[in-house]
Scaffold this active site. Sequence first.
Site: not given
Length: 249
Positions: A6-8, A11, A13, A100-102, A125
Amino acid sequence: MILELDCGNSFIKWRVIQAVDATIVGGGIVDSDQALVAEVGTLASLRLSGCRIVSVRSEEETAALCTLIGQAFSVVPRVAEPAREMAGVRNGYEDFQRLGMDRWLAALGAFHLAKGACLVIDLGTAAKADFIGADGEHLGGYICPGMPLMRSQLRTHTRRIRYDDASAERALTSLAPGRSTVEAVERGCVLMLQGFARTQLEQARSLWGEAFTVFLTGGDAPLVREAAPQARVVPDLVFVGLAMACPLN
């Protein structure tokens, strides 16, 4: 084994799971692509058969990470893509590719777990909230600065606000009015997050009464637990949706 990322914005994860039963082998949070490869490489008996990624980074940054992963572990990563509809959830954005994909994957995961109307509050964030109806319709959501952004803005634009992370952690042992700058800032930011969460709950009740499930996710989810005591805390909610968007079994 499957590597999930999980690329924010700040960071990455990561976790490694068994492909057969999704048992978690290892995981963590890193601040660079190189640190990711180094940490994953330390896992004992690592044998990756696949990798899936959700990223809010630019296409170029995501492609560079995929190349690095391929070189390091000899797998071809699958990157989650936006969709108008998936797993019973209909994307609520006018331009579905802009969600957003997240947020999209968290919505998929939440609806899958709730089997009905749900509210997702993601505190990282940024602080984000998304509403998914009982019929799977994504009704939209909200985005505002999360704890890290609020803190950094105050530190950056107010010269006299200077303190370290250890002081910030000590300040959160209470939410009483602050008697020092660090207490005033940290506690004020937490109260703003809690206010955000309570407002989302009010909105959800206006839509569905009490017939909905609340999910808390993201690194700062514990800070608003008091404001949403009925919520289910699911730290890996995005990974639940990622497995649905990028099946590898």
